[in-house]
Design an enzyme around this catalytic site. Structure first.
Site, PDB file in Angstrom:
ATOM      1  N   GLY A 105       0.830  -1.186   0.000  1.00 23.84           N
ATOM      2  CA  GLY A 105       0.000   0.000   0.000  1.00 23.84           C
ATOM      3  C   GLY A 105       0.872   1.246   0.000  1.00 23.84           C
ATOM      4  O   GLY A 105       2.073   1.189   0.271  1.00 23.84           O
ATOM      5  N   CYS A 106       0.268   2.387  -0.288  1.00 19.31           N
ATOM      6  CA  CYS A 106       1.056   3.628  -0.378  1.00 19.31           C
ATOM      7  C   CYS A 106       1.654   4.015   0.967  1.00 19.31           C
ATOM      8  O   CYS A 106       2.844   4.354   1.058  1.00 19.31           O
ATOM      9  CB  CYS A 106       0.210   4.754  -0.952  1.00 19.31           C
ATOM     10  SG  CYS A 106      -1.343   5.072  -0.078  1.00 19.31           S
ATOM     11  N   TYR A 107       0.858   3.973   2.033  1.00 24.46           N
ATOM     12  CA  TYR A 107       1.402   4.308   3.350  1.00 24.46           C
ATOM     13  C   TYR A 107       2.508   3.339   3.773  1.00 24.46           C
ATOM     14  O   TYR A 107       3.560   3.782   4.251  1.00 24.46           O
ATOM     15  CB  TYR A 107       0.291   4.328   4.404  1.00 24.46           C
ATOM     16  CG  TYR A 107      -0.666   5.491   4.318  1.00 24.46           C
ATOM     17  CD1 TYR A 107      -0.203   6.809   4.333  1.00 24.46           C
ATOM     18  CD2 TYR A 107      -2.042   5.288   4.262  1.00 24.46           C
ATOM     19  CE1 TYR A 107      -1.078   7.884   4.283  1.00 24.46           C
ATOM     20  CE2 TYR A 107      -2.930   6.354   4.209  1.00 24.46           C
ATOM     21  CZ  TYR A 107      -2.447   7.649   4.218  1.00 24.46           C
ATOM     22  OH  TYR A 107      -3.329   8.711   4.168  1.00 24.46           O
ATOM     23  N   GLU A 124       2.371  12.193  -0.659  1.00 29.09           N
ATOM     24  CA  GLU A 124       2.214  11.525   0.628  1.00 29.09           C
ATOM     25  C   GLU A 124       3.439  11.788   1.488  1.00 29.09           C
ATOM     26  O   GLU A 124       4.576  11.797   1.003  1.00 29.09           O
ATOM     27  CB  GLU A 124       2.054  10.020   0.405  1.00 29.09           C
ATOM     28  CG  GLU A 124       1.751   9.243   1.665  1.00 29.09           C
ATOM     29  CD  GLU A 124       1.229   7.860   1.321  1.00 29.09           C
ATOM     30  OE1 GLU A 124       0.103   7.767   0.794  1.00 29.09           O
ATOM     31  OE2 GLU A 124       1.959   6.893   1.529  1.00 29.09           O
TER      32      GLU A 124
END
Length: 352
Positions: free
Chosen positions: A152-154, A248
């Site tokens: 996932g991105c996080y 992000e």
């Protein structure tokens, strides 16, 4: 494969933000031949009707996934919502390599998956073969795998920053606090009230407090790096939506191991990423910013001494749609096929 060979590619879920960014990146990939784009709700439409910026590139029209000719493909990227990819991938011919951008194969423990995603894992045998696609830190397994589960991105931003520090023993795994912020594309393209312009604009919104599904993924990889029981590590993880389209930034507050200093952390990260094309450790005192990576596959990281004795602050920034999703997926494909890892991913960040 040779550097001049063409690989026939299909993208499941091409009408989502990650699907569109995959198309954008692969259009300029000298080895990519995009043969199939699926989007059940937009089936029959040209891609440019859904994303006008992708017009003029001779792309195939969108079809339903049931209409896809799997035998005509070498690699399939899956950008579908969680829970739908498992059944589809199980039906693909064995010769097709799969790069999954959903959460369906990220969690190694199928019971943990069921707990966080609300249903049993539908392809546990495939799960056992999946490589976790954090390219820089799992390259060898990615290269040998038929199925790669992109983080996932996080987790991508968090783990790039923290895993080398955990593996080297310079920080502790207890009492990790991760404050994370993402552009609104991280919430997907579907119509939701909380992502409407008037709802998200000029504000900052926490969500998934103490319940976000990226937490167990982060915990899984930190536990592996520490050689700990996968269920023994817990992190305090809180994500926020920022009123911008992409980008992000994570701020991790960590405990130093006994006798270690921020300089030790900097040395570990600098050595880990010295030869990595996409990860840059900034000079002392320089602050990672999303503007440094927007539109690129790059990550920037830095470490700072906390005013609380025995603690440090680690900050990382990525583009959630590129390094946090589609760019990392293309990077993994390049590794799986034995191509130059940077192919089609050399974009310089866009500023302003």
């Amino acid at each position: 494969m040779s550097e001049t060979s063409k690989v026939k590619i299909g993208i499941l879920g091409a009408s989502g933000y990650t699907g569109a960014d995959l198309v954008r990146l692969l259009i300029n990939h000298e080895n990519a031949d995009i043969r199939c784009l699926t989007a059940n709700s937009h089936a029959g439409k040209p891609m440019e009707d859904v994303y006008p910026h992708l017009g003029g590139y001779d792309l195939p029209d969108l079809v339903t996934w049931e209409q896809a000719d799997w035998d005509d493909l070498d690699v399939v990227f899956c950008g579908l919502p969680h829970g739908t990819t498992q059944d589809i991938i199980a039906q693909l011919p064995e010769k097709v390599k799969v790069v999954d951008l959903s959460a369906d194969f990220r969690l190694e423990n199928v019971d943990t998956y069921a707990q966080w995603y609300g249903h049993e894992h539908r392809a546990p045998d495939l799960q056992a073969t999946a490589a976790y696609g954090l390219t820089e830190l799992n390259r060898d397994k990615v290269a040998k795998s038929r199925l790669v589960a992109c983080p996932g991105c996080y987790p991508t931003a968090t783990l790039l920053a923290l895993l080398p520090l955990v593996q080297s023993g310079v920080i502790q795994v207890e009492d990790m606090i991760i404050d994370a912020k993402s552009g609104v594309t991280g919430a997907g393209r579907g119509l939701k009230q909380n992502t409407l312009f008037c709802e998200i604009g000029e504000g900052l919104t926490p969500y998934g407090v103490a319940s976000h599904r990226h937490a167990p993924e982060i915990e899984q990889e930190i536990a592996k790096a520490a050689g700990a029981d996968p269920l023994s590590v817990q992190v305090n993880f809180t994500p926020h939506l920022i009123p911008m389209s992409r980008g992000e930034l994570i701020t991790a507050h960590v405990k130093l191991s006994s006798g270690k200093t921020v300089d030790d952390l900097r040395t570990v990260l600098t050595q880990q990423y010295a030869n990595e094309p996409f990860v840059r450790i900034l000079g002392e005192g320089k602050m990672p910013q999303t503007q440094m990576v927007r539109g690129s596959n790059n990550a920037v990281i830095n470490v700072f001494e906390d005013r609380i004795k025995g603690r440090a602050i680690v900050i990382a920034a990525i583009d959630n749609l590129v390094k946090g999703s589609s760019g990392q997926a293309v990077q993994n494909m390049n590794v799986m096929l034995g191509l130059d890892e940077t192919t089609s991913l050399r974009q310089v960040a866009m500023f302003p």
